[in-house]
Design a protein around this motif. Sequence first.
Motif, PDB file in Angstrom:
ATOM      1  N   HIS A 171      -2.660  -8.245  -1.987  1.00 18.78           N
ATOM      2  CA  HIS A 171      -1.515  -7.431  -1.599  1.00 18.78           C
ATOM      3  C   HIS A 171      -1.884  -5.950  -1.568  1.00 18.78           C
ATOM      4  O   HIS A 171      -2.471  -5.413  -2.503  1.00 18.78           O
ATOM      5  N   ASN A 185      -2.816  -6.728   4.164  1.00 22.02           N
ATOM      6  CA  ASN A 185      -2.042  -7.766   3.489  1.00 22.02           C
ATOM      7  C   ASN A 185      -0.821  -7.208   2.767  1.00 22.02           C
ATOM      8  O   ASN A 185      -0.896  -6.197   2.081  1.00 22.02           O
ATOM      9  N   SER A 186       0.297  -7.919   2.918  1.00 22.14           N
ATOM     10  CA  SER A 186       1.495  -7.639   2.144  1.00 22.14           C
ATOM     11  C   SER A 186       2.074  -8.965   1.681  1.00 22.14           C
ATOM     12  O   SER A 186       1.961  -9.976   2.379  1.00 22.14           O
ATOM     13  N   HIS A 187       2.691  -8.958   0.507  1.00 26.61           N
ATOM     14  CA  HIS A 187       3.464 -10.131   0.130  1.00 26.61           C
ATOM     15  C   HIS A 187       4.582 -10.318   1.168  1.00 26.61           C
ATOM     16  O   HIS A 187       4.964  -9.365   1.860  1.00 26.61           O
ATOM     17  N   ALA A 199       7.381  -7.829  -3.801  1.00 27.76           N
ATOM     18  CA  ALA A 199       7.251  -6.867  -2.707  1.00 27.76           C
ATOM     19  C   ALA A 199       8.436  -5.917  -2.804  1.00 27.76           C
ATOM     20  O   ALA A 199       9.557  -6.354  -3.058  1.00 27.76           O
ATOM     21  N   HIS A 203       6.232  -0.537  -1.780  1.00 23.00           N
ATOM     22  CA  HIS A 203       4.945  -1.207  -1.524  1.00 23.00           C
ATOM     23  C   HIS A 203       4.671  -1.278  -0.030  1.00 23.00           C
ATOM     24  O   HIS A 203       3.569  -0.951   0.430  1.00 23.00           O
TER      25      HIS A 203
END
Length: 219
Positions: A171, A185-187, A199, A203
């Motif tokens: 993340h 990448n992100s949740h 998240a 963020h």
Amino acid sequence: MGVTLSPAIDAPTADQPVAACSLCPRLVRSREKLVFSSPIVPHGPSDAPVLIVCHAPDHTRSSAKGPAFLDREAETLLYKTLVEFDLAKRHVNDNGEECIIPTGSRVISAVRCPAPAGLPQPSEITTCNQFLRSELQTMPNLRIVVTLGVLAHNATLAACGIPLSRVNFQHGQITSMPDGLKIANSHPLSRHTFDTGQATPAHFRSLMAAVRQELGTEA
């Protein structure tokens, strides 16, 4: 309150599932329960430098215009952030409604049809990967793919022909692929991940600020 989106902008050179796609029988049955029964189409220009990959359409949201990529809270955050970083713009349509039009970004889902309970099966992810691969191959100015969740991350790697073991999901991290493409990448963005703190708007804004900076350094 969610946002009103402009009509989807199709990529004429990318392979898309047909409206009556029957490749995944379970998802066909799921679609038949919705008002709009076709696979979701990408939203945004095909010449954008940023592709945002969600996991699958929100199985709780469907209308005559089609299913939605995310729940309302997450959708609002996504498009508000895209506007903030000049990857989308606000527009007032003929009905006087404010719409969001992606300009430097394009939104797609790794699986094009809503899945029961929001959980596509591995075989469905694999079957639908051909359409994600087509998107990646036909976006001439693509520089960065933003993946919302592990499913979207792994589907993107598979579409790129990269072994899943080579690039772990982390993340907030941006990773360069051998061909120069970057994966950020992100949740997943959802009411659940917001509530749990997995998240947060901060963020996601931080990640998109880094994406914007990467685009600037490549200009």
